[in-house]
Design a protein around this motif. Structure first.
Motif, PDB file in Angstrom:
ATOM      1  N   VAL A   1     -67.069  55.991 -58.645  1.00  9.28           N
ATOM      2  CA  VAL A   1     -68.082  56.582 -58.041  1.00  9.28           C
ATOM      3  C   VAL A   1     -67.621  57.653 -56.994  1.00  9.28           C
ATOM      4  CG1 VAL A   1     -70.303  56.899 -56.936  1.00  9.28           C
ATOM      5  CG2 VAL A   1     -69.845  55.155 -58.729  1.00  9.28           C
ATOM      6  N   CYS A   2     -67.798  58.904 -56.992  1.00 11.74           N
ATOM      7  CA  CYS A   2     -66.997  59.629 -55.916  1.00 11.74           C
ATOM      8  C   CYS A   2     -68.372  59.820 -54.647  1.00 11.74           C
ATOM      9  CB  CYS A   2     -67.014  61.079 -56.178  1.00 11.74           C
ATOM     10  SG  CYS A   2     -65.658  61.178 -57.559  1.00 11.74           S
ATOM     11  N   PRO A   3     -67.843  59.529 -53.489  1.00 12.18           N
ATOM     12  CA  PRO A   3     -68.653  59.841 -52.392  1.00 12.18           C
ATOM     13  C   PRO A   3     -69.162  61.394 -52.190  1.00 12.18           C
ATOM     14  CG  PRO A   3     -66.564  58.870 -51.643  1.00 12.18           C
ATOM     15  CD  PRO A   3     -66.383  59.305 -53.073  1.00 12.18           C
ATOM     16  N   ALA A   4     -70.021  61.555 -51.719  1.00 18.63           N
ATOM     17  CA  ALA A   4     -70.999  63.028 -51.675  1.00 18.63           C
ATOM     18  C   ALA A   4     -69.986  64.162 -51.180  1.00 18.63           C
ATOM     19  CB  ALA A   4     -72.236  62.972 -50.852  1.00 18.63           C
ATOM     20  N   ASP A   5     -69.062  63.711 -50.377  1.00 17.80           N
ATOM     21  CA  ASP A   5     -68.116  64.611 -49.619  1.00 17.80           C
ATOM     22  C   ASP A   5     -66.591  64.724 -50.474  1.00 17.80           C
ATOM     23  OD1 ASP A   5     -66.764  62.207 -48.789  1.00 17.80           O
ATOM     24  OD2 ASP A   5     -67.000  62.843 -46.763  1.00 17.80           O
ATOM     25  N   CYS A   6     -66.579  63.993 -51.539  1.00 19.88           N
ATOM     26  CA  CYS A   6     -65.214  64.035 -52.002  1.00 19.88           C
ATOM     27  C   CYS A   6     -65.089  65.360 -52.870  1.00 19.88           C
ATOM     28  CB  CYS A   6     -65.425  62.939 -53.137  1.00 19.88           C
ATOM     29  SG  CYS A   6     -63.738  62.659 -53.824  1.00 19.88           S
ATOM     30  N   CYS A   7     -63.964  65.863 -52.427  1.00 13.37           N
ATOM     31  CA  CYS A   7     -63.507  67.148 -53.064  1.00 13.37           C
ATOM     32  C   CYS A   7     -64.737  68.276 -52.613  1.00 13.37           C
ATOM     33  CB  CYS A   7     -62.972  67.115 -54.480  1.00 13.37           C
ATOM     34  SG  CYS A   7     -61.879  66.085 -54.957  1.00 13.37           S
ATOM     35  N   LEU A   8     -65.154  68.188 -51.518  1.00 15.00           N
ATOM     36  CA  LEU A   8     -66.417  68.973 -51.340  1.00 15.00           C
ATOM     37  C   LEU A   8     -65.913  70.443 -51.043  1.00 15.00           C
ATOM     38  CD1 LEU A   8     -69.403  68.754 -50.566  1.00 15.00           C
ATOM     39  CD2 LEU A   8     -68.692  68.577 -48.193  1.00 15.00           C
ATOM     40  N   THR A   9     -66.866  71.270 -51.611  1.00 11.64           N
ATOM     41  CA  THR A   9     -66.443  72.840 -51.448  1.00 11.64           C
ATOM     42  C   THR A   9     -67.657  73.265 -50.381  1.00 11.64           C
ATOM     43  OG1 THR A   9     -68.102  73.334 -53.260  1.00 11.64           O
ATOM     44  CG2 THR A   9     -65.471  73.059 -53.666  1.00 11.64           C
ATOM     45  N   ARG A  10     -67.520  74.558 -49.868  1.00  9.61           N
ATOM     46  CA  ARG A  10     -68.381  75.134 -49.018  1.00  9.61           C
ATOM     47  C   ARG A  10     -69.944  75.294 -49.596  1.00  9.61           C
ATOM     48  NH1 ARG A  10     -66.066  76.178 -44.385  1.00  9.61           N
ATOM     49  NH2 ARG A  10     -63.721  76.653 -44.251  1.00  9.61           N
ATOM     50  N   ASN A  11     -69.860  75.502 -50.685  1.00  7.33           N
ATOM     51  CA  ASN A  11     -70.998  75.577 -51.526  1.00  7.33           C
ATOM     52  C   ASN A  11     -71.327  74.830 -52.779  1.00  7.33           C
ATOM     53  OD1 ASN A  11     -71.767  78.362 -50.203  1.00  7.33           O
ATOM     54  ND2 ASN A  11     -70.124  78.957 -50.961  1.00  7.33           N
ATOM     55  N   PRO A  12     -71.701  73.532 -52.317  1.00  5.89           N
ATOM     56  CA  PRO A  12     -71.497  72.319 -53.471  1.00  5.89           C
ATOM     57  C   PRO A  12     -72.811  72.682 -54.324  1.00  5.89           C
ATOM     58  CG  PRO A  12     -72.543  71.626 -51.152  1.00  5.89           C
ATOM     59  CD  PRO A  12     -71.683  72.909 -51.093  1.00  5.89           C
ATOM     60  N   LYS A  13     -72.553  72.223 -55.477  1.00  7.92           N
ATOM     61  CA  LYS A  13     -73.713  72.056 -56.512  1.00  7.92           C
ATOM     62  C   LYS A  13     -74.110  70.867 -57.084  1.00  7.92           C
ATOM     63  CE  LYS A  13     -71.417  76.502 -58.389  1.00  7.92           C
ATOM     64  NZ  LYS A  13     -70.666  77.162 -59.675  1.00  7.92           N
ATOM     65  N   PRO A  14     -74.977  70.677 -57.643  1.00  9.72           N
ATOM     66  CA  PRO A  14     -75.414  69.399 -58.309  1.00  9.72           C
ATOM     67  C   PRO A  14     -74.188  68.697 -59.294  1.00  9.72           C
ATOM     68  CG  PRO A  14     -77.278  70.755 -58.571  1.00  9.72           C
ATOM     69  CD  PRO A  14     -76.216  71.836 -58.191  1.00  9.72           C
ATOM     70  N   THR A  15     -74.040  67.590 -59.088  1.00  6.11           N
ATOM     71  CA  THR A  15     -73.235  66.946 -60.074  1.00  6.11           C
ATOM     72  C   THR A  15     -73.609  65.836 -60.828  1.00  6.11           C
ATOM     73  OG1 THR A  15     -72.081  65.300 -58.806  1.00  6.11           O
ATOM     74  CG2 THR A  15     -71.392  67.477 -58.285  1.00  6.11           C
ATOM     75  N   ILE A  16     -72.869  65.334 -61.877  1.00  8.38           N
ATOM     76  CA  ILE A  16     -73.229  64.105 -62.534  1.00  8.38           C
ATOM     77  C   ILE A  16     -73.123  62.772 -61.890  1.00  8.38           C
ATOM     78  CG2 ILE A  16     -73.173  65.140 -64.846  1.00  8.38           C
ATOM     79  CD1 ILE A  16     -70.473  63.140 -65.058  1.00  8.38           C
ATOM     80  N   ALA A  17     -72.355  62.934 -60.384  1.00  6.93           N
ATOM     81  CA  ALA A  17     -71.903  61.800 -59.854  1.00  6.93           C
ATOM     82  C   ALA A  17     -72.968  61.533 -58.615  1.00  6.93           C
ATOM     83  CB  ALA A  17     -70.691  62.034 -59.220  1.00  6.93           C
ATOM     84  N   SER A  18     -73.378  60.442 -58.247  1.00  2.70           N
ATOM     85  CA  SER A  18     -74.099  59.952 -57.073  1.00  2.70           C
ATOM     86  C   SER A  18     -73.206  59.755 -56.012  1.00  2.70           C
ATOM     87  CB  SER A  18     -74.942  58.900 -57.434  1.00  2.70           C
ATOM     88  OG  SER A  18     -74.058  57.756 -57.603  1.00  2.70           O
ATOM     89  N   ALA A  19     -73.592  59.699 -54.748  1.00  4.43           N
ATOM     90  CA  ALA A  19     -72.872  59.123 -53.648  1.00  4.43           C
ATOM     91  C   ALA A  19     -72.502  57.779 -53.702  1.00  4.43           C
ATOM     92  CB  ALA A  19     -73.590  59.329 -52.200  1.00  4.43           C
TER      93      ALA A  19
ATOM     94  N   SER B   1     -58.966  66.702 -57.329  1.00  2.00           N
ATOM     95  CA  SER B   1     -59.046  67.989 -56.627  1.00  2.00           C
ATOM     96  C   SER B   1     -60.494  68.590 -57.072  1.00  2.00           C
ATOM     97  CB  SER B   1     -58.049  68.988 -57.270  1.00  2.00           C
ATOM     98  OG  SER B   1     -58.078  69.340 -58.569  1.00  2.00           O
ATOM     99  N   TYR B   2     -61.128  69.526 -56.537  1.00  2.00           N
ATOM    100  CA  TYR B   2     -62.190  70.238 -56.956  1.00  2.00           C
ATOM    101  C   TYR B   2     -62.157  70.732 -58.398  1.00  2.00           C
ATOM    102  CZ  TYR B   2     -66.192  73.613 -57.618  1.00  2.00           C
ATOM    103  OH  TYR B   2     -66.780  74.027 -58.213  1.00  2.00           O
ATOM    104  N   SER B   3     -61.058  71.548 -58.786  1.00  2.00           N
ATOM    105  CA  SER B   3     -60.967  72.020 -60.145  1.00  2.00           C
ATOM    106  C   SER B   3     -60.521  70.860 -61.137  1.00  2.00           C
ATOM    107  CB  SER B   3     -59.962  73.074 -60.066  1.00  2.00           C
ATOM    108  OG  SER B   3     -58.689  72.364 -59.780  1.00  2.00           O
ATOM    109  N   GLY B   4     -60.138  69.701 -60.853  1.00  2.00           N
ATOM    110  CA  GLY B   4     -59.866  68.623 -61.748  1.00  2.00           C
ATOM    111  C   GLY B   4     -60.669  67.488 -61.924  1.00  2.00           C
ATOM    112  N   CYS B   5     -61.612  67.585 -60.871  1.00  2.00           N
ATOM    113  CA  CYS B   5     -62.818  66.514 -60.974  1.00  2.00           C
ATOM    114  C   CYS B   5     -64.227  67.208 -60.857  1.00  2.00           C
ATOM    115  CB  CYS B   5     -62.619  65.509 -60.137  1.00  2.00           C
ATOM    116  SG  CYS B   5     -63.567  63.842 -60.214  1.00  2.00           S
ATOM    117  N   ARG B   6     -64.337  67.547 -59.583  1.00  2.00           N
ATOM    118  CA  ARG B   6     -65.735  67.699 -59.174  1.00  2.00           C
ATOM    119  C   ARG B   6     -66.320  68.969 -59.940  1.00  2.00           C
ATOM    120  NH1 ARG B   6     -68.425  66.808 -54.084  1.00  2.00           N
ATOM    121  NH2 ARG B   6     -70.399  67.968 -54.081  1.00  2.00           N
ATOM    122  N   ALA B   7     -65.532  69.859 -60.184  1.00  2.00           N
ATOM    123  CA  ALA B   7     -65.865  71.196 -61.076  1.00  2.00           C
ATOM    124  C   ALA B   7     -66.439  70.601 -62.492  1.00  2.00           C
ATOM    125  CB  ALA B   7     -64.869  72.228 -61.258  1.00  2.00           C
ATOM    126  N   TYR B   8     -65.692  69.606 -62.971  1.00  2.00           N
ATOM    127  CA  TYR B   8     -66.170  69.164 -64.052  1.00  2.00           C
ATOM    128  C   TYR B   8     -67.481  68.538 -64.200  1.00  2.00           C
ATOM    129  CZ  TYR B   8     -61.763  70.035 -66.814  1.00  2.00           C
ATOM    130  OH  TYR B   8     -60.953  70.654 -67.333  1.00  2.00           O
TER     131      TYR B   8
END
Length: 399
Positions: A373-391, A130-137
């Motif tokens: 590796v998470c795709p760029a649109d994985c758990c995507l939000t309307r205002n995505p920020k830089p993450t430590i993952a690549s597409a 989820s966003y809060s369980g993965c992408r937000a970290y």
């Protein structure tokens, strides 16, 4: 559940490499009455929530002296991980950092960098996508790298989501089995019901959880994706359902045909915004009168932190008491030796150890093993920020 070929998560694996250390990434929590409001300000930063509203939430923490159990639980987990690492002969010191309270990610990154480490494998204390369980970290780790000026100094890779790893599933099977036995021994096991409780999140966030290459129900994804991509909880809910079914299969030899329900808890925010349902208290109220006892498994959590201690042990228990229903709340995986061992198994999937060979990627559902590796649109939000993952199509650092 989707056909395996339609979901490519299992193919997005990174080659194993040698890491210098492990970062245990937690949520964080207050450790005294004076910490409560500052902590809640951190959690709600940018949302414009006034302190008066925060104080309404703070009474959960005030009830326990202003101390969330989560930090102590992470200290215990860190110690257990270090013991398991030493047992396996791995040279991997463990550091610990949190998103919302000390020690913060930035503190941990500065510490491990000062100790000479440059290649870091991150263990996050959440099992589901989820966003809060993965992408937000991943976003907050990228922010911490930027804030500390260490973006070009440190490589941070994150282990995959481990919802269907044997080390997570088996302790939950053991816990539910023990709960059903407790009901039976109390004389309340004639018509038991099991509820698997997980954190409610906004429906739009759930629908957008995980990669968008395929829907959880196996139907085609609309061209261009968009908000109509999937309206059924996304991979967050699908993963929880799959694991709950695994757990019930695991106890069926002793407790066959026990009905179960996936329920949600701890919703917050604007009441006009749809969140995942049913709430556990509503679900308890809707149980048939024939149900003799209830086992509640907090499957969506890895430790008995505040939202388990308050929302289940207080609120759900009160709801059961009001209708005269015996409730057994079973523990989370915590520092169960199987869970701790499973986390280091996940490390060894990615880390080239003394024998030079990575561990096989274990998974108990056809959804996994989940992606490195998470795709760029994985758990995507309307205002995505830089993450430590690549597409997935790119190089660089991991999920």
């Amino acid at each position: 559940m989707t056909d395996a070929p339609a979901l490519q998560a299992a193919t997005r694996a990174l080659d194993a490499r040698t890491y210098d250390c492990i970062l245990l990434a937690g949520f964080g929590g207050p450790e005294g009455q004076d910490d409560v409001i500052p902590y809640l300000r951190n959690v709600t930063a940018g949302r414009g929530v006034p302190d008066e509203r925060l104080e309404e939430v703070a009474h959960h923490y005030r009830h326990f002296g202003g101390i969330s159990p989560i930090n102590e639980q992470n200290r215990d987990l860190k110690a257990a991980l270090e013991e398991e690492i030493a047992k396996r002969g791995l040279d991997l010191p463990v550091y610990w950092g949190n998103r919302f309270w000390a020690p913060y990610f930035s503190d941990a990154l500065k510490e491990l960098h000062a100790d000479g480490h440059r290649s870091v494998l991150v263990l996050v204390t959440t099992a589901f996508s989820s966003y809060s369980g993965c992408r937000a970290y991943r976003e907050d780790l990228a922010t911490a790298l930027a804030d500390t000026g260490l973006t070009d100094e440190l490589r941070l890779d994150k282990v995959r989501q481990y919802f269907d790893h044997p080390g997570f599933v088996q302790p939950n099977i053991d816990a539910v089995r023990a709960g059903l036995r407790e009901l039976a021994q109390s004389g309340k096991g004639a018509q038991p019901h099991v509820m698997f409780a997980t954190h409610s999140i906004p429906s739009v966030a759930a629908d957008g959880s995980g990669p968008r290459e395929a829907r959880p129900d196996g139907t085609p994804v609309p061209t261009g994706g968009g908000d109509e991509w999937y309206a059924g909880g996304g991979w967050y809910v699908e993963q929880q359902r799959a694991v709950s079914a695994l757990i019930m299969d695991g106890v069926a030899d002793e407790f066959p045909d026990v009905p179960w329900t996936l329920v949600f808890q701890s919703r917050s925010g604007d009441p006009r915004v749809p969140w995942l349902e049913p709430d556990i208290n509503d679900a308890i109220g809707a149980l048939d009168e024939s149900v003799s006892g209830l086992v509640v498994s907090p499957v969506g959590f890895v430790s008995d932190h505040m939202e388990v201690a308050w929302d289940l042990d207080n609120e759900a228990q009160e709801t059961c008491d009001e209708r005269g229903l015996t409730m057994v709340r079973v523990p989370t995986v915590g520092v169960d030796p199987q869970f701790v061992s499973g986390l280091i198994d996940l490390v060894e999937e990615r880390h080239v150890g003394p024998d030079g060979q990575p561990r096989e990627r274990a998974a108990l559902t056809d959804l996994g093993p989940w992606q490195d590796v998470c795709p760029a649109d994985c758990c995507l939000t309307r205002n995505p920020k830089p993450t430590i993952a690549s597409a997935a199509a790119g190089g660089g650092i991991g999920a």
